[in-house]
Scaffold this active site. Sequence first.
Site, PDB file in Angstrom:
ATOM      1  N   THR A 144       0.829  -1.199   0.000  1.00  0.00           N
ATOM      2  CA  THR A 144       0.000   0.000   0.000  1.00  0.00           C
ATOM      3  C   THR A 144       0.867   1.255   0.000  1.00  0.00           C
ATOM      4  OG1 THR A 144      -1.618   1.253   1.274  1.00  0.00           O
ATOM      5  CG2 THR A 144      -0.219  -0.203   2.529  1.00  0.00           C
ATOM      6  N   SER A 179      -1.835   3.204  10.438  1.00  0.00           N
ATOM      7  CA  SER A 179      -2.774   2.328  11.159  1.00  0.00           C
ATOM      8  C   SER A 179      -2.071   0.982  11.370  1.00  0.00           C
ATOM      9  CB  SER A 179      -4.058   2.099  10.351  1.00  0.00           C
ATOM     10  OG  SER A 179      -3.815   1.235   9.254  1.00  0.00           O
ATOM     11  N   TYR A 181      -3.221  -1.741  10.374  1.00  0.00           N
ATOM     12  CA  TYR A 181      -3.313  -2.414   9.068  1.00  0.00           C
ATOM     13  C   TYR A 181      -2.137  -2.005   8.184  1.00  0.00           C
ATOM     14  CZ  TYR A 181      -4.037  -2.249   4.100  1.00  0.00           C
ATOM     15  OH  TYR A 181      -3.804  -2.301   2.751  1.00  0.00           O
ATOM     16  N   HIS A 182      -1.937  -0.682   8.028  1.00  0.00           N
ATOM     17  CA  HIS A 182      -0.850  -0.229   7.152  1.00  0.00           C
ATOM     18  C   HIS A 182       0.502  -0.751   7.665  1.00  0.00           C
ATOM     19  CE1 HIS A 182      -3.944   2.810   5.849  1.00  0.00           C
ATOM     20  NE2 HIS A 182      -3.377   2.610   4.682  1.00  0.00           N
ATOM     21  N   LYS A 185       1.473  -4.177   6.447  1.00  0.00           N
ATOM     22  CA  LYS A 185       2.058  -4.191   5.097  1.00  0.00           C
ATOM     23  C   LYS A 185       3.555  -3.872   5.154  1.00  0.00           C
ATOM     24  CE  LYS A 185      -1.715  -4.664   2.497  1.00  0.00           C
ATOM     25  NZ  LYS A 185      -1.947  -5.794   1.607  1.00  0.00           N
TER      26      LYS A 185
HETATM   27  P1  NAD Z   1     -10.933  -7.581   0.084  1.00  0.00           P
HETATM   28  O1  NAD Z   1     -11.074  -7.652   1.560  1.00  0.00           O
HETATM   29  O2  NAD Z   1     -12.161  -7.323  -0.711  1.00  0.00           O
HETATM   30  O3  NAD Z   1     -10.265  -8.954  -0.464  1.00  0.00           O
HETATM   31  C1  NAD Z   1      -9.317  -9.667   0.249  1.00  0.00           C
HETATM   32  C2  NAD Z   1      -9.691 -11.142   0.156  1.00  0.00           C
HETATM   33  O4  NAD Z   1      -8.720 -11.900   0.854  1.00  0.00           O
HETATM   34  C3  NAD Z   1     -11.046 -11.437   0.802  1.00  0.00           C
HETATM   35  O5  NAD Z   1     -11.856 -12.164  -0.088  1.00  0.00           O
HETATM   36  C4  NAD Z   1     -10.689 -12.252   2.039  1.00  0.00           C
HETATM   37  O6  NAD Z   1     -11.667 -13.225   2.358  1.00  0.00           O
HETATM   38  C5  NAD Z   1      -9.363 -12.878   1.639  1.00  0.00           C
HETATM   39  N1  NAD Z   1      -8.488 -13.178   2.797  1.00  0.00           N
HETATM   40  C6  NAD Z   1      -8.148 -12.337   3.803  1.00  0.00           C
HETATM   41  N2  NAD Z   1      -7.326 -12.981   4.648  1.00  0.00           N
HETATM   42  C7  NAD Z   1      -7.145 -14.237   4.163  1.00  0.00           C
HETATM   43  C8  NAD Z   1      -6.406 -15.361   4.594  1.00  0.00           C
HETATM   44  N3  NAD Z   1      -5.682 -15.326   5.731  1.00  0.00           N
HETATM   45  N4  NAD Z   1      -6.432 -16.487   3.862  1.00  0.00           N
HETATM   46  C9  NAD Z   1      -7.169 -16.552   2.715  1.00  0.00           C
HETATM   47  N5  NAD Z   1      -7.895 -15.514   2.264  1.00  0.00           N
HETATM   48  C10 NAD Z   1      -7.885 -14.374   2.984  1.00  0.00           C
HETATM   49  O7  NAD Z   1      -9.795  -6.509  -0.209  1.00  0.00           O
HETATM   50  P2  NAD Z   1      -9.429  -5.753  -1.576  1.00  0.00           P
HETATM   51  O8  NAD Z   1      -9.984  -4.384  -1.512  1.00  0.00           O
HETATM   52  O9  NAD Z   1      -9.731  -6.634  -2.719  1.00  0.00           O
HETATM   53  O10 NAD Z   1      -7.853  -5.620  -1.410  1.00  0.00           O
HETATM   54  C11 NAD Z   1      -7.008  -6.653  -1.857  1.00  0.00           C
HETATM   55  C12 NAD Z   1      -5.563  -6.327  -1.487  1.00  0.00           C
HETATM   56  O11 NAD Z   1      -5.177  -5.106  -2.080  1.00  0.00           O
HETATM   57  C13 NAD Z   1      -5.332  -6.192   0.002  1.00  0.00           C
HETATM   58  O12 NAD Z   1      -4.106  -6.782   0.341  1.00  0.00           O
HETATM   59  C14 NAD Z   1      -5.279  -4.697   0.216  1.00  0.00           C
HETATM   60  O13 NAD Z   1      -4.473  -4.377   1.313  1.00  0.00           O
HETATM   61  C15 NAD Z   1      -4.687  -4.213  -1.089  1.00  0.00           C
HETATM   62  N6  NAD Z   1      -5.095  -2.834  -1.413  1.00  0.00           N
HETATM   63  C16 NAD Z   1      -6.412  -2.536  -1.580  1.00  0.00           C
HETATM   64  C17 NAD Z   1      -6.793  -1.233  -1.893  1.00  0.00           C
HETATM   65  C18 NAD Z   1      -8.225  -0.827  -2.074  1.00  0.00           C
HETATM   66  O14 NAD Z   1      -8.497   0.376  -2.249  1.00  0.00           O
HETATM   67  N7  NAD Z   1      -9.184  -1.744  -2.059  1.00  0.00           N
HETATM   68  C19 NAD Z   1      -5.784  -0.247  -2.048  1.00  0.00           C
HETATM   69  C20 NAD Z   1      -4.451  -0.597  -1.860  1.00  0.00           C
HETATM   70  C21 NAD Z   1      -4.114  -1.896  -1.543  1.00  0.00           C
HETATM   71  N1  USQ Z   2     -11.722   9.799   4.461  1.00  0.00           N
HETATM   72  C1  USQ Z   2     -12.609  10.864   4.579  1.00  0.00           C
HETATM   73  N2  USQ Z   2     -13.934  10.574   4.601  1.00  0.00           N
HETATM   74  C2  USQ Z   2     -14.428   9.301   4.499  1.00  0.00           C
HETATM   75  C3  USQ Z   2     -13.505   8.242   4.353  1.00  0.00           C
HETATM   76  C4  USQ Z   2     -12.169   8.516   4.360  1.00  0.00           C
HETATM   77  O1  USQ Z   2     -12.223  12.018   4.668  1.00  0.00           O
HETATM   78  O2  USQ Z   2     -15.653   9.130   4.538  1.00  0.00           O
HETATM   79  C5  USQ Z   2     -10.273  10.076   4.411  1.00  0.00           C
HETATM   80  C6  USQ Z   2      -9.450   9.325   5.439  1.00  0.00           C
HETATM   81  O3  USQ Z   2      -9.374  10.026   6.654  1.00  0.00           O
HETATM   82  C7  USQ Z   2      -8.116   9.200   4.737  1.00  0.00           C
HETATM   83  C8  USQ Z   2      -8.486   9.123   3.270  1.00  0.00           C
HETATM   84  O4  USQ Z   2      -9.823   9.606   3.162  1.00  0.00           O
HETATM   85  O5  USQ Z   2      -7.352  10.347   4.933  1.00  0.00           O
HETATM   86  C9  USQ Z   2      -8.429   7.722   2.695  1.00  0.00           C
HETATM   87  O6  USQ Z   2      -9.235   6.862   3.460  1.00  0.00           O
HETATM   88  P1  USQ Z   2      -9.776   5.486   2.837  1.00  0.00           P
HETATM   89  O7  USQ Z   2     -10.630   4.826   3.871  1.00  0.00           O
HETATM   90  O8  USQ Z   2     -10.358   5.725   1.496  1.00  0.00           O
HETATM   91  O9  USQ Z   2      -8.424   4.695   2.574  1.00  0.00           O
HETATM   92  P2  USQ Z   2      -7.378   4.006   3.558  1.00  0.00           P
HETATM   93  O10 USQ Z   2      -7.871   3.882   4.944  1.00  0.00           O
HETATM   94  O11 USQ Z   2      -6.061   4.672   3.359  1.00  0.00           O
HETATM   95  O12 USQ Z   2      -7.307   2.528   2.983  1.00  0.00           O
HETATM   96  C10 USQ Z   2      -7.587   2.193   1.618  1.00  0.00           C
HETATM   97  C11 USQ Z   2      -7.749   0.684   1.550  1.00  0.00           C
HETATM   98  C12 USQ Z   2      -6.433   0.027   1.971  1.00  0.00           C
HETATM   99  C13 USQ Z   2      -5.304   0.565   1.120  1.00  0.00           C
HETATM  100  C14 USQ Z   2      -5.231   2.079   1.162  1.00  0.00           C
HETATM  101  C15 USQ Z   2      -4.257   2.650   0.145  1.00  0.00           C
HETATM  102  O13 USQ Z   2      -8.808   0.268   2.409  1.00  0.00           O
HETATM  103  O14 USQ Z   2      -6.558  -1.380   1.806  1.00  0.00           O
HETATM  104  O15 USQ Z   2      -4.091   0.035   1.572  1.00  0.00           O
HETATM  105  O16 USQ Z   2      -6.522   2.618   0.784  1.00  0.00           O
HETATM  106  S1  USQ Z   2      -3.427   4.066   0.788  1.00  0.00           S
HETATM  107  O17 USQ Z   2      -4.408   5.058   1.172  1.00  0.00           O
HETATM  108  O18 USQ Z   2      -2.549   4.516  -0.263  1.00  0.00           O
HETATM  109  O19 USQ Z   2      -2.697   3.620   1.954  1.00  0.00           O
END
Ligand code: NAD
Ligand code: USQ
Length: 400
Positions: A144, A179, A181-182, A185
């Site tokens: 991320t 966070s 979560y972050h 990664k």
């Molecule tokens: P998502 O939650 O929709 O999909 C993740 C999938 O992985 C789910 O289907 C879940 O059941 C599965 N999973 C989770 N833990 C598991 C485990 N231990 N074993 C097997 N399966 C498991 O998420 P997404 O939005 O599709 O994101 C996918 C990836 O991309 C994530 O790693 C996320 O961090 C990354 N990412 C997403 C975004 C975004 O905006 N959605 C942005 C940047 C990075």
């Molecule tokens: N935000 C608002 N209003 C909202 C929701 C979010 O102002 O209703 C703000 C948040 O405070 C934050 C920004 O928008 O500053 C982004 O929030 P987000 O929830 O859209 O994204 P984030 O929490 O960063 O996480 C998402 C994905 C995560 C991925 C990440 C990429 O859920 O899996 O890793 O985007 S990044 O942002 O580059 O880290």
Amino acid sequence: MRILVLGGDGYLGWPTALHFSRAGHEVGVVDSFARRQYDHEMGVDSLVPIVPLFRRVRTWEEVAGLTIDTFVGDLTDAEFVKKTLREFRPHAIVHFAEQRSAPYSMIDQKHAVYTQVNNVVGTLNLLYSIAEVDPDIHLVKLGTMGEYGTPNIDIEEGFIEITHRGRTDVLPYPKQPGSFYHLSKVHDSANIMFACKIWGLRSTDLNQGIVYGQETPEAVLHPDLATRFDYDGVFGTVLNRFCVQAVVGHPLTVYGSGGQTRGMLDIRDTLACVELAVGAPPAAGEYRVFNQFTESFSVMQLAEMVVDAYPGRVDISSVQDPRVELEEHYYRAAHTKLLDLGLVPHLLDQGMLSSLLAVADRHRDRVDPDAIRATVEWKRTASWLPTAGRRSDGLARSSR
Ligand code: NAD
Ligand code: USQ
């Protein structure tokens, strides 16, 4: 190629699996269905209805005449991971399978621990299995952009050249994630880089920005093939949320002053970037990092774009930021490596915003207004205490 998509039942994994399948690759998906469980836990649901994985795969066979193998299991189960790799023998693994919500990881200690165990242990099991089954497998791992945080200098792609007391080296770019979560990664990145170094594995870490959109060329072929679309306060990402808020007449929830700036990309570009990475594997022992986003926007800019794109009236409301993050900051991040490989980005224009709003509008009857509010706070407030202000679902209660 034989490509294994981990997290292939999720928002990005499912359309990626379809995309590779249609391109002629042999595709397998792995998923534990953890994401569907979080929905039950939070009492929320995808805006766009999604069918069970087995039905998705069956419909794909009917629509496209192509098969996708499924492996149901958890990456934290080391034996399952090894068995799956032995059976499928992938050339490349695309690893999406992690708990990906920052707010979910910040609910409380239990959710932080779960997130880090799930993500870090899952990836570590995968590294060991690759080393044992076939070190030649190319691991394409979703990281991320949030690993870097928001430093007051330009962000580089993974590494930075530093001169210190007269000596120079190229080192991993400093990480300041926002966070637990972050942070998971960041820990993954360190483990993957180390495994490449000691075992000669090859890996691409895709530091992806925030993804928007729901429609991909394959996922629109049949309603059963649709991917999920989250708008709730825990899993919904900012632009997807704003589009849903606009169509149901909810003021756009800009946290704080809205100056938080992030790299973003269209879901179709996620598929393209992953495909480019798979098609050009690194050398054995190489750990490389691509910053995977196409444009950056502040939260307020996104809100204003939605206001302009929506034909009806939309209000913006500035709510107190539930997160601990800079609301105004410098942000300039390099993202040239995927462009150099041939990425042609879909930019966030009026057409894309209209199609996003149309998706939200088509399913507006499924919106639960109670799910929109942000319920998780980063700061330890009174609601953290074991006896006060806890909801039965474990979510911290908002003070607003
Ligand atoms: P998502 O939650 O929709 O999909 C993740 C999938 O992985 C789910 O289907 C879940 O059941 C599965 N999973 C989770 N833990 C598991 C485990 N231990 N074993 C097997 N399966 C498991 O998420 P997404 O939005 O599709 O994101 C996918 C990836 O991309 C994530 O790693 C996320 O961090 C990354 N990412 C997403 C975004 C975004 O905006 N959605 C942005 C940047 C990075
Ligand atoms: N935000 C608002 N209003 C909202 C929701 C979010 O102002 O209703 C703000 C948040 O405070 C934050 C920004 O928008 O500053 C982004 O929030 P987000 O929830 O859209 O994204 P984030 O929490 O960063 O996480 C998402 C994905 C995560 C991925 C990440 C990429 O859920 O899996 O890793 O985007 S990044 O942002 O580059 O880290």
